[in-house]
Motif scaffolding. Structure first.
Motif, short mmCIF file in Angstrom:
data_model
loop_
_atom_site.label_atom_id
_atom_site.label_comp_id
_atom_site.label_asym_id
_atom_site.label_seq_id
_atom_site.Cartn_x
_atom_site.Cartn_y
_atom_site.Cartn_z
N ALA A 16 0.85 -1.21 0.00
CA ALA A 16 0.00 0.00 0.00
C ALA A 16 0.88 1.25 0.00
O ALA A 16 0.54 2.27 -0.63
N GLY A 17 2.00 1.18 0.68
CA GLY A 17 2.94 2.31 0.71
C GLY A 17 3.49 2.60 -0.68
O GLY A 17 3.63 3.76 -1.07
N ARG A 18 3.75 1.54 -1.45
CA ARG A 18 4.28 1.76 -2.81
C ARG A 18 3.25 2.50 -3.65
O ARG A 18 3.59 3.38 -4.43
N VAL A 19 1.96 2.14 -3.49
CA VAL A 19 0.90 2.85 -4.24
C VAL A 19 0.84 4.31 -3.78
O VAL A 19 0.77 5.23 -4.60
N LEU A 20 0.88 4.52 -2.46
CA LEU A 20 0.82 5.89 -1.94
C LEU A 20 2.00 6.72 -2.47
O LEU A 20 1.81 7.85 -2.94
N HIS A 21 3.18 6.15 -2.42
CA HIS A 21 4.37 6.91 -2.84
C HIS A 21 4.32 7.23 -4.33
O HIS A 21 4.65 8.33 -4.75
N GLU A 22 3.84 6.28 -5.13
CA GLU A 22 3.74 6.54 -6.57
C GLU A 22 2.73 7.68 -6.83
O GLU A 22 2.99 8.59 -7.62
N ALA A 23 1.58 7.61 -6.13
CA ALA A 23 0.54 8.63 -6.34
C ALA A 23 1.04 10.00 -5.87
O ALA A 23 0.79 11.03 -6.52
N SER B 231 -7.05 0.02 -1.46
CA SER B 231 -8.26 -0.22 -2.26
C SER B 231 -7.88 -0.35 -3.73
O SER B 231 -8.55 -1.03 -4.50
N ILE B 232 -6.79 0.31 -4.13
CA ILE B 232 -6.35 0.23 -5.53
C ILE B 232 -5.76 -1.15 -5.81
O ILE B 232 -5.98 -1.74 -6.86
N LEU B 233 -5.07 -1.68 -4.80
CA LEU B 233 -4.51 -3.03 -4.95
C LEU B 233 -5.61 -4.09 -5.06
O LEU B 233 -5.39 -5.15 -5.62
N ARG B 234 -6.77 -3.78 -4.47
CA ARG B 234 -7.87 -4.76 -4.49
C ARG B 234 -8.75 -4.64 -5.74
O ARG B 234 -9.71 -5.39 -5.89
N ALA B 235 -8.46 -3.71 -6.64
CA ALA B 235 -9.28 -3.54 -7.86
C ALA B 235 -9.31 -4.87 -8.62
O ALA B 235 -8.30 -5.59 -8.65
N PRO B 236 -10.46 -5.21 -9.22
CA PRO B 236 -10.62 -6.55 -9.79
C PRO B 236 -9.76 -6.84 -11.02
O PRO B 236 -9.45 -8.00 -11.29
N HIS C 212 -6.12 0.88 -12.98
CA HIS C 212 -5.62 2.08 -13.66
C HIS C 212 -6.58 3.25 -13.39
O HIS C 212 -6.14 4.36 -13.05
N ARG C 213 -7.88 2.98 -13.51
CA ARG C 213 -8.89 4.03 -13.29
C ARG C 213 -8.84 4.51 -11.83
O ARG C 213 -8.82 5.71 -11.55
N ASP C 214 -8.79 3.58 -10.88
CA ASP C 214 -8.79 3.95 -9.46
C ASP C 214 -7.53 4.72 -9.09
O ASP C 214 -7.57 5.66 -8.29
N MET C 215 -6.41 4.31 -9.71
CA MET C 215 -5.16 5.03 -9.43
C MET C 215 -5.26 6.46 -9.96
O MET C 215 -4.83 7.40 -9.30
N GLY C 216 -5.85 6.61 -11.14
CA GLY C 216 -6.03 7.95 -11.71
C GLY C 216 -6.84 8.85 -10.78
O GLY C 216 -6.48 10.01 -10.55
N LYS C 217 -7.92 8.28 -10.19
CA LYS C 217 -8.76 9.08 -9.29
C LYS C 217 -8.00 9.42 -8.00
O LYS C 217 -8.15 10.51 -7.45
N PHE C 218 -7.22 8.46 -7.54
CA PHE C 218 -6.43 8.69 -6.31
C PHE C 218 -5.42 9.82 -6.55
O PHE C 218 -5.26 10.72 -5.73
N VAL C 219 -4.76 9.78 -7.73
CA VAL C 219 -3.79 10.84 -8.06
C VAL C 219 -4.51 12.19 -8.15
O VAL C 219 -4.01 13.20 -7.65
N GLU C 220 -5.71 12.20 -8.74
CA GLU C 220 -6.48 13.47 -8.81
C GLU C 220 -6.74 14.02 -7.41
O GLU C 220 -6.64 15.22 -7.17
#
Ligand code: URA
Length: 217
Positions: free
Chosen positions: A71-78, A179-184, A190-198
């Motif tokens: 989850a930290g890797r997702v946070l740091h990327e965003a 929650s992005i890691l759990r995307a189906p 990709h879509r959820d990550m885009g929203k998180f970055v926004e």
């Protein structure tokens, strides 16, 4: 009313160092019993932005630092994509011990209960009092519940400043990076990550507006 609380473990003088040392011995609820160690928040004392997750995960529990696992890797990327430097942020959790259940050899995350969130709140309150972030970012429903109360609706309010919060000049909640890691599938991810970055871009904009409106010392 459950009397469990970290309050009696708080040091007299609040600093990040004294808090971290005291939190290492916290017995304010039972979560310390199964966890490897307390995982306290990290970042500069004068950080202008504070991110608050739920609780350490398996990697964080072993390594002793917040958001160092998947989850930290997702946070740091965003954060990187939104232009927020990790070195400028204070990163912590609503609960400072890993809560899990064993399935075979695997330790599976369990959501902390309201009594555990309440018991751990004095640490988060003290971190807020010391760091005094200008922008506060609860990550996910548990952190939003701890900071904004049980009535706050994350999916309706994500990515926008919360009206009337006194916790920081600007409070912008968003989803938890896990929650992005759990995307189906990868399209959803990709879509959820885009929203998180926004959402984090809104945080970056709040930080630069705040900087522009703060007179130089
Ligand atoms: N999830 C969290 O909420 N916090 C961490 O530190 C790691 C995973």
């Amino acid at each position: 009313m459950d009397g469990r609380s970290a309050a009696r473990y708080l040091p007299e003088r609040l600093s990040l160092k004294s808090l971290r040392e005291a939190a290492a011995h916290c017995r304010g609820c039972d979560l310390y019993k199964a966890a490897t160690q307390t995982v306290f928040g990290e970042g500069p004392r004068r950080a202008r932005v504070m991110f608050v997750g739920e609780q350490p995960g398996d990697s964080e529990d072993r390594l002793g630092h917040p958001f160092v696992g998947p989850a930290g890797r997702v946070l740091h990327e965003a954060m990187d994509r939104a232009g927020i430097a990790l070195a400028d942020a204070y990163v912590t959790n609503a609960v400072k011990h890993f809560k899990f259940e064993l399935r075979g050899k695997r330790r599976i995350h369990k959501t902390p209960k309201t009594v555990e969130l309440r018991a751990c709140e004095p640490w988060l309150g003290a971190e807020l009092a010391v760091v005094k972030p200008r922008v506060l970012v609860p990550l996910g429903a548990t952190a939003a519940k701890a900071l904004l109360g049980p009535k706050f609706r994350l999916l309706a309010g994500r990515g926008r400043p919360v009206a009337g919060s006194t916790l920081a000049a600007v409070v912008i909640p968003t989803v938890h990076p896990s929650s992005i890691l759990r995307a189906p599938d990868s399209a959803a991810r990709h879509r959820d990550m885009g929203k998180f970055v926004e959402d984090l871009e809104a945080v970056a904009a709040a930080l630069s507006n705040d900087l522009a409106s703060t007179p130089p010392p």
